[in-house]
Design an enzyme around this catalytic site. Sequence first.
Site, PDB file in Angstrom:
ATOM      1  N   ASN A 165       0.410  -4.767  14.533  1.00  0.00           N
ATOM      2  CA  ASN A 165      -0.351  -4.763  15.782  1.00  0.00           C
ATOM      3  C   ASN A 165      -1.619  -3.943  15.629  1.00  0.00           C
ATOM      4  O   ASN A 165      -2.321  -3.690  16.605  1.00  0.00           O
ATOM      5  CB  ASN A 165       0.502  -4.197  16.928  1.00  0.00           C
ATOM      6  N   ASN A 166      -1.881  -3.508  14.403  1.00  0.00           N
ATOM      7  CA  ASN A 166      -3.027  -2.633  14.159  1.00  0.00           C
ATOM      8  C   ASN A 166      -4.197  -3.485  13.632  1.00  0.00           C
ATOM      9  O   ASN A 166      -4.176  -3.962  12.505  1.00  0.00           O
ATOM     10  CB  ASN A 166      -2.600  -1.565  13.137  1.00  0.00           C
ATOM     11  N   LYS A 203      -5.913  -2.394  10.324  1.00  0.00           N
ATOM     12  CA  LYS A 203      -5.200  -2.797   9.103  1.00  0.00           C
ATOM     13  C   LYS A 203      -5.477  -4.269   8.796  1.00  0.00           C
ATOM     14  O   LYS A 203      -5.676  -4.655   7.648  1.00  0.00           O
ATOM     15  CB  LYS A 203      -3.683  -2.642   9.283  1.00  0.00           C
ATOM     16  N   ASP A 224       3.810  -0.044   6.277  1.00  0.00           N
ATOM     17  CA  ASP A 224       4.006   1.226   6.971  1.00  0.00           C
ATOM     18  C   ASP A 224       3.323   2.307   6.152  1.00  0.00           C
ATOM     19  O   ASP A 224       3.467   2.356   4.928  1.00  0.00           O
ATOM     20  CB  ASP A 224       5.488   1.546   7.181  1.00  0.00           C
ATOM     21  N   THR A 225       2.560   3.137   6.841  1.00  0.00           N
ATOM     22  CA  THR A 225       1.706   4.109   6.158  1.00  0.00           C
ATOM     23  C   THR A 225       1.887   5.487   6.752  1.00  0.00           C
ATOM     24  O   THR A 225       2.052   5.629   7.965  1.00  0.00           O
ATOM     25  CB  THR A 225       0.223   3.676   6.296  1.00  0.00           C
ATOM     26  N   PHE A 242     -10.343   4.374  10.815  1.00  0.00           N
ATOM     27  CA  PHE A 242      -9.449   4.624  11.941  1.00  0.00           C
ATOM     28  C   PHE A 242      -8.481   5.744  11.558  1.00  0.00           C
ATOM     29  O   PHE A 242      -8.504   6.256  10.436  1.00  0.00           O
ATOM     30  CB  PHE A 242      -8.681   3.340  12.321  1.00  0.00           C
ATOM     31  N   TYR A 300      -6.592   8.838  10.601  1.00  0.00           N
ATOM     32  CA  TYR A 300      -6.969  10.128  10.025  1.00  0.00           C
ATOM     33  C   TYR A 300      -8.160  10.021   9.068  1.00  0.00           C
ATOM     34  O   TYR A 300      -8.482  10.995   8.379  1.00  0.00           O
ATOM     35  CB  TYR A 300      -5.764  10.730   9.278  1.00  0.00           C
ATOM     36  N   LYS A 339     -14.135   2.517   0.877  1.00  0.00           N
ATOM     37  CA  LYS A 339     -12.766   2.996   1.135  1.00  0.00           C
ATOM     38  C   LYS A 339     -11.776   2.221   0.263  1.00  0.00           C
ATOM     39  O   LYS A 339     -10.842   2.792  -0.306  1.00  0.00           O
ATOM     40  CB  LYS A 339     -12.415   2.839   2.629  1.00  0.00           C
ATOM     41  N   ARG A 368      -3.827   1.512   0.854  1.00  0.00           N
ATOM     42  CA  ARG A 368      -3.512   0.138   1.289  1.00  0.00           C
ATOM     43  C   ARG A 368      -3.995  -0.865   0.245  1.00  0.00           C
ATOM     44  O   ARG A 368      -3.319  -1.839  -0.062  1.00  0.00           O
ATOM     45  CB  ARG A 368      -4.156  -0.121   2.661  1.00  0.00           C
TER      46      ARG A 368
END
Length: 193
Positions: free
Chosen positions: A9-10, A13, A69-70, A148, A150, A171, A177
Amino acid sequence: MRQIVFVTNNQHKLIEIRHLAKDKFQIQSLQDVDFNYDIPETSPTLEGNALEKARFFYKKTGKNCFADDTGLEVHALGGLPGVNSARFASDHDYNKNMMHLLELMKDIEDRRARFRTVIALILDGKEFLFEGIVNGHITYEPRGQNGFGYDPIFVPQGDNRTFAQMTLDEKNLYSHRQKAFSKLIDFLQNVSS
Ligand code: ITT
């Protein structure tokens, strides 16, 4: 197999992963497949949560998928916020979570930290895990507007800018990721060739 659903839902990501997948795979979002359930995330580990999200979607749809999941793991805090990164001070409030971490660390000299991503893939009912890690350190103040979570307080090893001071391509040269997702892409290209 050129199409796969990313169970998240992000939207940040999703943008990152689509950018990485480019023309190799078509990444479908939950909206694309009209999936509107609340996805549970109740495990005490990144591995458990990534699997829980992917399994929930797969059980309801039977479609091949993956979930990420991070966690941000701070050395001096014994790995916190870790699996609780999204809810450290307040649920999905990036700024509050970041400021809470800076406050906890204001007198801590050891700033070492890492981002760790676990991707769970479910392909025709079989499960696979891929991990990506980037080492770095936590700044004393937020810097930069991009990204986004941190990103404004994390500087990867080998650079002196925070992730939020970088373009997405920059990045992605370093990111947790990107590392996990490259493994996933290699795997998918091998099974589909
Ligand atoms: P989904 O579960 O729907 O995928 P989420 O935002 O809840 O989205 P996570 O539980 O994996 O995802 O994320 C934990 C938090 O870690 C996230 O809310 C951010 O605050 C942070 N985070 C994750 N990836 C990040 C990144 O690349 N840069 C900065 N912070 C990140």
